[in-house]
Design a protein around this motif. Structure first.
Motif, mmCIF file in Angstrom:
data_model
loop_
_atom_site.group_PDB
_atom_site.id
_atom_site.type_symbol
_atom_site.label_atom_id
_atom_site.label_comp_id
_atom_site.label_asym_id
_atom_site.label_seq_id
_atom_site.Cartn_x
_atom_site.Cartn_y
_atom_site.Cartn_z
ATOM 1 N N GLU A 189 0.826 -1.217 0.000
ATOM 2 C CA GLU A 189 0.000 0.000 0.000
ATOM 3 C C GLU A 189 0.856 1.262 0.000
ATOM 4 N N ASN A 190 1.942 1.259 0.762
ATOM 5 C CA ASN A 190 2.801 2.446 0.831
ATOM 6 C C ASN A 190 3.497 2.716 -0.502
ATOM 7 N N LEU A 191 3.981 1.648 -1.134
ATOM 8 C CA LEU A 191 4.617 1.815 -2.441
ATOM 9 C C LEU A 191 3.604 2.276 -3.486
ATOM 10 N N ASN A 192 2.393 1.760 -3.402
ATOM 11 C CA ASN A 192 1.349 2.162 -4.340
ATOM 12 C C ASN A 192 1.012 3.644 -4.175
ATOM 13 N N ARG A 193 0.907 4.097 -2.931
ATOM 14 C CA ARG A 193 0.641 5.513 -2.674
ATOM 15 C C ARG A 193 1.784 6.376 -3.202
ATOM 16 N N LEU A 194 3.006 5.916 -2.986
ATOM 17 C CA LEU A 194 4.175 6.650 -3.465
ATOM 18 C C LEU A 194 4.183 6.728 -4.988
ATOM 19 N N ASP A 195 3.880 5.612 -5.640
ATOM 20 C CA ASP A 195 3.883 5.567 -7.109
ATOM 21 C C ASP A 195 2.825 6.498 -7.691
ATOM 22 N N ILE A 196 1.623 6.447 -7.140
ATOM 23 C CA ILE A 196 0.541 7.320 -7.625
ATOM 24 C C ILE A 196 0.911 8.788 -7.433
ATOM 25 N N GLY A 197 1.474 9.093 -6.266
ATOM 26 C CA GLY A 197 1.857 10.476 -5.989
ATOM 27 C C GLY A 197 2.942 10.982 -6.926
ATOM 28 N N LEU A 198 3.928 10.147 -7.204
ATOM 29 C CA LEU A 198 5.017 10.541 -8.103
ATOM 30 C C LEU A 198 4.513 10.747 -9.530
ATOM 31 N N LYS A 199 3.637 9.868 -9.980
ATOM 32 C CA LYS A 199 3.097 10.010 -11.337
ATOM 33 C C LYS A 199 2.314 11.319 -11.475
ATOM 34 N N LYS A 200 1.592 11.694 -10.425
ATOM 35 C CA LYS A 200 0.866 12.966 -10.460
ATOM 36 C C LYS A 200 1.831 14.145 -10.405
ATOM 37 N N THR A 201 2.853 14.026 -9.582
ATOM 38 C CA THR A 201 3.830 15.111 -9.450
ATOM 39 C C THR A 201 4.525 15.399 -10.774
ATOM 40 N N PHE A 202 4.920 14.344 -11.471
ATOM 41 C CA PHE A 202 5.620 14.510 -12.746
ATOM 42 C C PHE A 202 4.661 14.607 -13.935
ATOM 43 N N ASP A 203 3.362 14.470 -13.664
ATOM 44 C CA ASP A 203 2.338 14.628 -14.705
ATOM 45 C C ASP A 203 2.620 13.716 -15.902
ATOM 46 N N LEU A 204 2.962 12.470 -15.626
ATOM 47 C CA LEU A 204 3.419 11.564 -16.674
ATOM 48 C C LEU A 204 2.346 11.256 -17.713
ATOM 49 N N GLN A 205 1.145 10.939 -17.258
ATOM 50 C CA GLN A 205 0.104 10.537 -18.204
ATOM 51 C C GLN A 205 -0.299 11.676 -19.131
ATOM 52 N N SER A 206 -0.439 12.872 -18.580
ATOM 53 C CA SER A 206 -0.828 14.028 -19.394
ATOM 54 C C SER A 206 0.248 14.357 -20.423
ATOM 55 N N ARG A 207 1.491 14.310 -20.008
ATOM 56 C CA ARG A 207 2.594 14.611 -20.929
ATOM 57 C C ARG A 207 2.691 13.560 -22.026
ATOM 58 N N PHE A 208 2.422 12.313 -21.662
ATOM 59 C CA PHE A 208 2.442 11.253 -22.668
ATOM 60 C C PHE A 208 1.334 11.471 -23.700
ATOM 61 N N ARG A 209 0.143 11.849 -23.238
ATOM 62 C CA ARG A 209 -0.966 12.108 -24.164
ATOM 63 C C ARG A 209 -0.627 13.258 -25.109
ATOM 64 N N THR A 210 0.055 14.272 -24.590
ATOM 65 C CA THR A 210 0.452 15.407 -25.430
ATOM 66 C C THR A 210 1.375 14.953 -26.557
ATOM 67 N N ILE A 211 2.305 14.062 -26.228
ATOM 68 C CA ILE A 211 3.212 13.523 -27.244
ATOM 69 C C ILE A 211 2.426 12.732 -28.285
ATOM 70 N N GLN A 212 1.503 11.901 -27.820
ATOM 71 C CA GLN A 212 0.695 11.101 -28.739
ATOM 72 C C GLN A 212 -0.133 11.991 -29.663
#
Length: 259
Positions: A189-212
């Protein structure tokens, strides 16, 4: 305070060959990445898509390692994209900021997850940069088309342009896994919370969609350019046929006159 620094040093790294040559302790590995534990709080993360990430390394040490791995790299980058992220351990509470994280306690998996997300961010910067170059080229050719009413691309240059676009799309597709969460986060659970938080911090999904989306625009224009080139070639072919027919008629006419 620990510092994570990630560099895009090349288009790709042959991690299979590098693993054979570099015999440090491997904490985690698969076909796409190697995670080395060099000391208690010193780690190196190597990714096949051309990124090397350091935790607990100074500039001299990281530069020395990059020199070691250079022979296993393809298309070294003259200007290396990089990103930094600070880690504070033994904090009073968990807190995730823009370029720093405070952890009450940290283990190797937490460090690896942070290094992974920082490296993903750098990879997106690299792909975004490449996509923007293609978009600029596309805009240039569409402006020429608007002003002159015709393309200034020859068949060979258009094929090269299509090749560059497809190559970039393929490289991104090959590395889509980088946006998946590691298996370790599914059960912790702690790693999952950390992973979700980091992905939001770096805005990975949104930036990937922009590239696509950018690559989608380039693809649409390429289809248009290809159709226009085919039309231009068909017109040339029609004129060649007309000229050949005309020559044949002239030959028949001459034969009749001098028969």
């Amino acid at each position: 305070m620990l510092k994570v620094v990630s560099f895009q040093i090349a288009d790709s790294i042959d991690i299979k060959q590098f693993k054979t040559a570099f015999t440090a302790e491997i904490y985690h590995e698969d076909s796409d990445e190697l995670f080395y534990r060099m000391a208690t709080q010193k780690f190196i993360y190597v990714f096949k898509y051309g990124i090397v990430c350091f935790l607990g390394y100074n500039e001299v040490e990281s530069t020395a390692f990059i020199q070691v791995i250079t022979p296993y790299c393809r298309n070294m980058q003259e200007e290396r994209l990089n990103d930094e992220f600070d880690i504070e351990t033994n904090a009073n509470r968990y807190k995730l900021g823009y370029n720093k994280i405070e952890l009450e306690s940290a283990d190797v998996e937490s460090f690896r997850l942070i290094m992974l997300n920082v490296s993903q961010s750098v990879a997106l910067d690299h792909y975004s940069q490449q996509t923007n170059i293609l978009l600029e080229e596309t805009n240039y050719h569409t402006q020429i088309l608007e002003k002159k009413g015709k393309l200034d691309l020859s068949g060979i240059n258009l094929k090269k342009y299509i090749g560059r676009t497809l190559n970039l799309k393929n490289r991104i597709a090959e590395n889509l896994y980088i946006f998946d969460s590691p298996e370790e986060t599914w059960e912790d659970e702690n790693l999952n919370r950390l992973d979700i938080g980091l992905k939001k911090t770096f805005d990975l999904q949104s930036r990937f969609r922009t590239i696509q989306e950018g690559l989608g625009i380039v693809k649409e224009n390429l289809e248009l350019f290809k159709d226009l080139l085919q039309y231009r070639n068909s017109i040339v072919l029609e004129w060649i046929i007309i000229i050949l027919i005309f020559v044949e008629v002239i030959n028949l006419f001459i034969e009749k006159i001098f028969r």
